[in-house]
Design an enzyme around this catalytic site. Structure first.
Site, mmCIF file in Angstrom:
data_model
loop_
_atom_site.group_PDB
_atom_site.id
_atom_site.type_symbol
_atom_site.label_atom_id
_atom_site.label_comp_id
_atom_site.label_asym_id
_atom_site.label_seq_id
_atom_site.Cartn_x
_atom_site.Cartn_y
_atom_site.Cartn_z
ATOM 1 N N HIS A 1 0.820 -1.213 0.000
ATOM 2 C CA HIS A 1 0.000 0.000 0.000
ATOM 3 C C HIS A 1 0.854 1.264 0.000
ATOM 4 O O HIS A 1 0.621 2.173 0.809
ATOM 5 C CB HIS A 1 -0.921 0.022 1.224
ATOM 6 C CG HIS A 1 -1.869 -1.127 1.315
ATOM 7 N ND1 HIS A 1 -2.477 -1.522 2.500
ATOM 8 C CD2 HIS A 1 -2.327 -1.990 0.366
ATOM 9 C CE1 HIS A 1 -3.259 -2.563 2.268
ATOM 10 N NE2 HIS A 1 -3.193 -2.864 0.980
ATOM 11 N N PRO A 2 1.821 1.418 -0.902
ATOM 12 C CA PRO A 2 2.648 2.635 -0.885
ATOM 13 C C PRO A 2 1.861 3.854 -1.368
ATOM 14 O O PRO A 2 1.065 3.766 -2.304
ATOM 15 C CB PRO A 2 3.784 2.286 -1.847
ATOM 16 C CG PRO A 2 3.172 1.317 -2.817
ATOM 17 C CD PRO A 2 2.221 0.499 -1.994
#
Length: 526
Positions: free
Chosen positions: A458-459
């Site tokens: 989930h960057p």
């Protein structure tokens, strides 16, 4: 000549390609580094981990992470039409209302929860039906699990028995509690952004999709974008643009493209011989992600996803589109607050009905694993370029646990996971611990966290609103360049990031077209 050139056919890029090309009087070019999404394993839900380290995965790594025992952590990212929505675990989570309201309070006008809820609804076709929180008629199908593994239900039961609240809709009035995840699936198959938005409109005469085309740079005249250069089989092609370039490469590749185009920290670009178009030190800064840690157990109960490899599972899938091959992996989970006084959850859990070790894809025995992730990290990292060569992979430093508060949250999150995992309600599925901490002391838990942390994919926030782009997602200081993907999130949301990225792109399409933002239930098919 295109009016819009979109860099990257991931979740945001597919949405923008569909929405912008609705106007027959404009031309849109969508450029994707990877191949078309025509592999069967992309569309059969349980096969997503088999896509890692293939041609549809960017196969990135962090630099050695100081607080993770100096390890270089794997960062799978989709490199095909649909981007990471074609290789992810399909969990449909929007995040918490407070995430968006804090964005707006900090200056991101137009990005509050009330501003974005209509765009979640515009995108959604929820098989449960429409209500105050959900809609039908949108392109993105949202469905309940067709696998319904008994381990997933047992995990929910165990959490409730331990005193946690039940929750049958994490995207409704409350986020706290445990329950089943809804999924981006349709008829038991993956419903990626490409399936939802791109496939239905590929025959539009004003849309061109370029696959196997890795973008090397945006072409500028002064600070005005006039084209996009990409490479295919070693040959460079420049697509001229007379409108806007919209960078949709994600939190790793959007800053990478900008820096190779001369937009970024001038000192870094000069050191690598990249001509500076705009000195913007915030490009690639403020990188955030959800760190996760896995706990695994083995069991004699023969109900894990090992059964997905059986002839019976294949027959069930082909006949009914149900069973273990429809499993997204993390079928159930929950959100908790690890201490009093928090406004919203700070840890999220995912239950996988298999016993894979963090470094192994294929377990040898039946079992289950629980992941805990830090939802609202204080630690940040960076993305930078490795050289002037645009095909070089970006240099990524997440800085997990650089802020001690994140380590404390993860330790408390693991304690809760261990309590649930070793409860009587889960005893049939957790008979033999397979991979976990040596003990429950603070030192044992911290050591386990350092040795076993990995990304939960989930960057965000490396081209954040208010730092790199303005509230209309324009890159401040440039003419004709916007960024639209998870990188523009001022901070990472509390939950999986695919649904928020799609909503951001839905709203961005209105901003780009100069349309009045929607304020109510307006599902819009493509």
């Amino acid at each position: 000549m295109s009016e819009y050139v979109i860099v990257g056919a991931g979740s945001a890029g597919c949405v923008l390609a569909a929405r912008l090309s609705e106007d027959p009087d404009v031309t849109v070019t969508l450029i994707e580094a990877g191949p078309p999404d025509d592999r069967d394993m992309i569309h059969v839900p349980a096969m997503w981990v088999k896509l890692w380290q293939t041609e549809v995965d960017w196969d990135l790594r962090t630099m050695p992470e100081e607080h993770c025992a100096g390890r270089m952590l794997a960062l799978p990212r989709g490199r095909t039409l649909g981007g990471t929505s074609s290789v992810n675990a399909m969990v449909y989570i929007r995040g918490n209302r407070l995430d968006y309201d804090q964005w707006a309070a900090d200056g991101a006008t137009g990005w509050s929860y009330e501003d974005l809820l209509p765009y979640f609804l515009r995108a959604e076709n929820n098989e449960r039906g429409a209500d105050a929180w959900h809609a039908t008629g949108g392109p993105l199908n949202v469905a309940d699990s067709r696998s319904s593994n008994p381990m997933a239900q047992a995990f929910i039961d165990a959490a409730i028995a331990a005193g946690h609240a039940p929750n049958d809709d994490f995207n409704g009035a409350e986020q706290d509690g445990f329950g089943w995840y809804q999924l981006t699936q349709r008829d038991g198959m993956r419903c990626s952004a490409a399936v939802a938005y791109l496939h239905p409109i590929l025959d539009r005469p004003n849309l061109t999709v370029e696959s196997f085309a890795e973008v090397s740079r945006i072409v500028f005249e002064g600070t005005r974008a006039v084209g996009v250069a990409f490479r295919r089989l070693g040959q460079e092609t420049i697509v001229p643009v007379d409108g806007e370039v919209i960078v949709c490469g994600g939190a790793y590749h959007s800053p990478n493209v900008l820096m190779h185009s001369g937009v970024g920290p001038a000192e870094l670009l000069t050191a690598y011989g990249v001509p500076v178009i705009l000195d913007q030190p915030q490009v690639g800064a403020n990188l955030q992600d959800h760190a996760q840690v896995l706990l695994t157990w083995n069991s004699d109960e023969p109900v894990s996803l090992l059964n997905a490899a059986t002839p019976e599972a294949l027959e069930e899938f082909e006949t009914h589109r149900t069973g273990p091959l429809t499993s997204n992996g993390p079928e159930s989970g929950g959100f908790v607050r690890t201490r009093e006084g928090l406004e919203a959850p700070d840890v999220q859990y995912h239950l996988f009905p298999n016993a894979a070790h963090p470094t192994l894809v294929d377990p040898s025995e039946h079992g289950m694993l629980i992941t805990a992730c830090v939802l609202k990290p204080h630690s940040t990292g960076t993305v930078s370029i490795a050289s002037a060569e645009p095909t070089a992979k970006p240099v990524i430093r997440h800085g997990y646990y650089g802020d001690e508060r994140d380590m404390q949250t993860m330790v408390e999150g693991l304690r809760t996971a261990l309590d649930i995992g070793e409860s009587d309600a889960l005893r049939p599925f957790t008979a033999r611990p397979f991979h976990g901490p040596a003990g429950d002391s603070e030192a044992d838990l911290r050591s386990y966290v350092a040795a076993n942390t990995q990304t939960i994919y989930h960057p965000t926030s490396s081209c954040a609103i208010g730092k790199v782009v303005d509230n209309d997602l324009r890159v401040a200081g440039l003419d004709g360049v916007r960024v639209c993907d998870a990188s523009v999130m001022p901070t990472v949301v509390r939950g999986n990031t695919n649904a928020p990225t799609i909503a951001i792109a839905e709203r961005a399409a209105d901003l780009i077209r100069g349309r009045t933002p929607v304020t109510g239930h307006e599902p819009a098919p493509v």
